[in-house]
Motif scaffolding. Structure first.
Motif, mmCIF file in Angstrom:
data_model
loop_
_atom_site.group_PDB
_atom_site.id
_atom_site.type_symbol
_atom_site.label_atom_id
_atom_site.label_comp_id
_atom_site.label_asym_id
_atom_site.label_seq_id
_atom_site.Cartn_x
_atom_site.Cartn_y
_atom_site.Cartn_z
ATOM 1 N N SER A 72 0.863 -1.185 0.000
ATOM 2 C CA SER A 72 0.000 0.000 0.000
ATOM 3 C C SER A 72 0.894 1.227 0.000
ATOM 4 C CB SER A 72 -0.905 0.018 1.231
ATOM 5 O OG SER A 72 -0.136 0.173 2.406
ATOM 6 N N GLY A 73 0.455 2.244 -0.695
ATOM 7 C CA GLY A 73 1.256 3.462 -0.738
ATOM 8 C C GLY A 73 1.673 3.782 -2.159
ATOM 9 N N ASN A 74 1.811 5.069 -2.424
ATOM 10 C CA ASN A 74 2.183 5.527 -3.761
ATOM 11 C C ASN A 74 3.705 5.499 -3.885
ATOM 12 O OD1 ASN A 74 2.368 6.679 -6.258
ATOM 13 N ND2 ASN A 74 1.023 8.401 -5.800
ATOM 14 N N LEU A 75 4.244 4.305 -4.110
ATOM 15 C CA LEU A 75 5.694 4.134 -4.076
ATOM 16 C C LEU A 75 6.390 4.881 -5.191
ATOM 17 C CD1 LEU A 75 5.973 0.358 -3.137
ATOM 18 C CD2 LEU A 75 5.986 2.339 -1.651
ATOM 19 N N ALA A 76 5.787 4.921 -6.372
ATOM 20 C CA ALA A 76 6.427 5.618 -7.486
ATOM 21 C C ALA A 76 6.624 7.091 -7.153
ATOM 22 C CB ALA A 76 5.594 5.455 -8.752
ATOM 23 N N SER A 77 5.624 7.707 -6.522
ATOM 24 C CA SER A 77 5.748 9.119 -6.137
ATOM 25 C C SER A 77 6.817 9.316 -5.074
ATOM 26 C CB SER A 77 4.408 9.652 -5.619
ATOM 27 O OG SER A 77 3.473 9.721 -6.657
ATOM 28 N N VAL A 78 6.908 8.382 -4.129
ATOM 29 C CA VAL A 78 7.923 8.476 -3.080
ATOM 30 C C VAL A 78 9.320 8.373 -3.685
ATOM 31 C CG1 VAL A 78 8.874 7.334 -1.039
ATOM 32 C CG2 VAL A 78 6.401 7.616 -1.269
ATOM 33 N N VAL A 79 9.499 7.417 -4.586
ATOM 34 C CA VAL A 79 10.812 7.246 -5.227
ATOM 35 C C VAL A 79 11.176 8.491 -6.028
ATOM 36 C CG1 VAL A 79 12.089 5.954 -6.974
ATOM 37 C CG2 VAL A 79 10.719 4.735 -5.266
ATOM 38 N N ARG A 80 10.236 8.999 -6.817
ATOM 39 C CA ARG A 80 10.514 10.197 -7.623
ATOM 40 C C ARG A 80 10.860 11.386 -6.731
ATOM 41 N NH1 ARG A 80 6.111 8.393 -10.844
ATOM 42 N NH2 ARG A 80 4.712 9.846 -9.766
ATOM 43 N N ALA A 81 10.143 11.517 -5.623
ATOM 44 C CA ALA A 81 10.411 12.639 -4.724
ATOM 45 C C ALA A 81 11.803 12.534 -4.111
ATOM 46 C CB ALA A 81 9.347 12.694 -3.624
ATOM 47 N N PHE A 82 12.203 11.348 -3.689
ATOM 48 C CA PHE A 82 13.558 11.173 -3.158
ATOM 49 C C PHE A 82 14.603 11.479 -4.220
ATOM 50 C CE2 PHE A 82 12.168 8.859 0.694
ATOM 51 C CZ PHE A 82 13.082 9.375 1.598
ATOM 52 N N GLU A 83 14.383 11.005 -5.426
ATOM 53 C CA GLU A 83 15.348 11.251 -6.500
ATOM 54 C C GLU A 83 15.436 12.738 -6.818
ATOM 55 O OE1 GLU A 83 15.018 6.945 -8.821
ATOM 56 O OE2 GLU A 83 13.820 8.645 -9.509
ATOM 57 N N LYS A 84 14.304 13.426 -6.836
ATOM 58 C CA LYS A 84 14.284 14.867 -7.082
ATOM 59 C C LYS A 84 14.966 15.622 -5.946
ATOM 60 C CE LYS A 84 12.832 18.779 -8.987
ATOM 61 N NZ LYS A 84 13.603 19.360 -10.118
ATOM 62 N N ALA A 85 14.684 15.217 -4.702
ATOM 63 C CA ALA A 85 15.320 15.871 -3.554
ATOM 64 C C ALA A 85 16.835 15.707 -3.605
ATOM 65 C CB ALA A 85 14.767 15.298 -2.251
ATOM 66 N N ALA A 86 17.298 14.501 -3.931
ATOM 67 C CA ALA A 86 18.737 14.251 -4.023
ATOM 68 C C ALA A 86 19.361 15.087 -5.131
ATOM 69 C CB ALA A 86 18.987 12.768 -4.273
ATOM 70 N N GLU A 87 18.680 15.153 -6.276
ATOM 71 C CA GLU A 87 19.208 15.934 -7.399
ATOM 72 C C GLU A 87 19.273 17.420 -7.060
ATOM 73 O OE1 GLU A 87 17.975 17.042 -12.022
ATOM 74 O OE2 GLU A 87 16.865 15.496 -10.921
ATOM 75 N N ASP A 88 18.191 17.941 -6.499
ATOM 76 C CA ASP A 88 18.125 19.379 -6.199
ATOM 77 C C ASP A 88 19.132 19.800 -5.151
ATOM 78 O OD1 ASP A 88 16.065 19.520 -7.997
ATOM 79 O OD2 ASP A 88 14.478 19.861 -6.515
ATOM 80 N N HIS A 89 19.497 18.886 -4.255
ATOM 81 C CA HIS A 89 20.386 19.229 -3.146
ATOM 82 C C HIS A 89 21.773 18.604 -3.283
ATOM 83 C CE1 HIS A 89 17.277 21.181 -0.561
ATOM 84 N NE2 HIS A 89 16.466 20.434 -1.292
ATOM 85 N N ASP A 90 22.097 18.149 -4.489
ATOM 86 C CA ASP A 90 23.431 17.606 -4.796
ATOM 87 C C ASP A 90 23.831 16.486 -3.840
ATOM 88 O OD1 ASP A 90 23.923 19.344 -6.991
ATOM 89 O OD2 ASP A 90 24.413 20.952 -5.588
ATOM 90 N N ILE A 91 22.904 15.552 -3.636
ATOM 91 C CA ILE A 91 23.166 14.383 -2.797
ATOM 92 C C ILE A 91 23.175 13.148 -3.692
ATOM 93 C CG2 ILE A 91 22.312 12.974 -0.876
ATOM 94 C CD1 ILE A 91 20.811 15.512 0.097
#
Length: 219
Positions: free
Chosen positions: A12-31
Motif C-alpha cells: 500500500s502506498g504511492n511508491l512511485a511518487s515516493v521514489v521520484r520525490a527522493f530522486e528529485k530531492a537528491a538531485e536538487d540538493h546535490d546528494i
C-alpha cells in the motif's frame, strides 16, 4: 558516498511518487543517492536509509508488512539494532507506534510509545470538522529542534490525508504538530527514527527539503 535508500513496499502506498520525490530531492540538493523499492528482507542489509511508506488502513498496512518474509525481523535488526536512519511516511509513521485502533486493534512495531486513534475534530463553532483531514495545513514546531526540519519554517504547509492520528505517550517524541480542531501530531522522532504523518512526496518544495534533510541526517 552514495546513499542507498531502501523503500519498503508493504502493498500500500504511492511508491512511485515516493521514489521520484527522493530522486528529485537528491538531485536538487546535490546528494548522491540510489533509491530502490524492496520487498525482500535481504535488501535491507546494505541500505544506508530505510523508508516505510503507507496509505489506507493501519491493519492492512501491518498485514502487508507481515506478509514480507523476515521483513519485520530485518527492520528490528537494521533499524533498532544497528541504528540505520528510518523514515515512516503516513501510515508508515503510524506503524512505528504500539498499536492502531482502525478496524479493530492491531499491534504496531512498538518503536515509539503511542496509540493511533480516530480523530474527533471540532471547529470553533463546536461542530465536527470533515474527516479525513484532507489538504494543506501548517506545521507548528520549535526551530532548530531537529535536523529533519532544517530550512523549514513554522507555518510552512504540507499535504495531509488522514482520519487517525498518533497520540504519543511521551510528548518529547512529537517534534511538530498541525492544527485541525486542536493539535494533531505531524512529525515524530526518537534517536534514528523519524515519522511524517503527511504525504511528504506530495508536499512540494517543503517536502523535498525534508527528504533531503533525511538523506543528510546523521543521528
Amino acid at each position: 558516498m552514495v546513499q542507498r535508500v531502501a523503500v519498503i513496499d508493504p502493498g500500500s502506498g504511492n511508491l512511485a511518487s515516493v521514489v521520484r520525490a527522493f530522486e528529485k530531492a537528491a538531485e536538487d540538493h546535490d546528494i548522491a543517492a540510489v533509491v530502490k523499492v524492496v520487498t525482500a528482507a535481504a535488501d535491507l542489509r546494505l541500505a544506508d536509509r530505510i523508508v516505510l511508506p503507507g496509505q489506507g488502513a493501519f491493519a492492512a498496512c501491518r498485514r502487508g508488512l507481515d506478509a514480507l518474509p523476515g521483513m519485520v525481523e530485518a527492520l528490528e535488526e537494521r533499524v533498532r539494532g544497528q541504528g540505520v536512519p528510518f523514515l515512516g511516511i503516513c501510515v508508515g509513521m503510524q506503524l512505528m507506534g504500539d498499536k492502531g485502533l482502525e478496524h479493530g486493534e492491531t499491534p504496531g512495531l512498538g518503536w515509539i510509545p503511542g496509540v493511533v486513534a480516530p480523530m474527533d475534530p471540532l471547529g470553533v463553532d463546536g461542530k465536527p470538522l470533515p474527516l479525513p483531514q484532507m489538504g494543506w495545513n501548517a506545521l507548528s514546531f520549535e526551530e532548530g529542534f531537529h535536523p529533519v526540519l532544517d530550512g523549514i519554517r513554522p507555518g510552512d504547509q504540507v499535504y495531509f490525508v488522514h482520519s487517525y492520528a498518533f497520540e504519543a505517550e511521551e510528548p518529547e517524541d512529537v517534534i511538530a504538530t498541525t492544527d485541525y480542531g486542536g493539535p494533531v501530531t505531524a512529525i515524530i522522532a526518537r534517536g534514528n527514527l523519524a515519522g511524517l504523518q503527511f504525504h511528504v512526496e506530495k508536499s512540494g518544495p517543503i517536502g523535498l527539503t525534508m527528504l533531503a534533510n533525511f538523506l543528510r541526517w546523521e543521528p
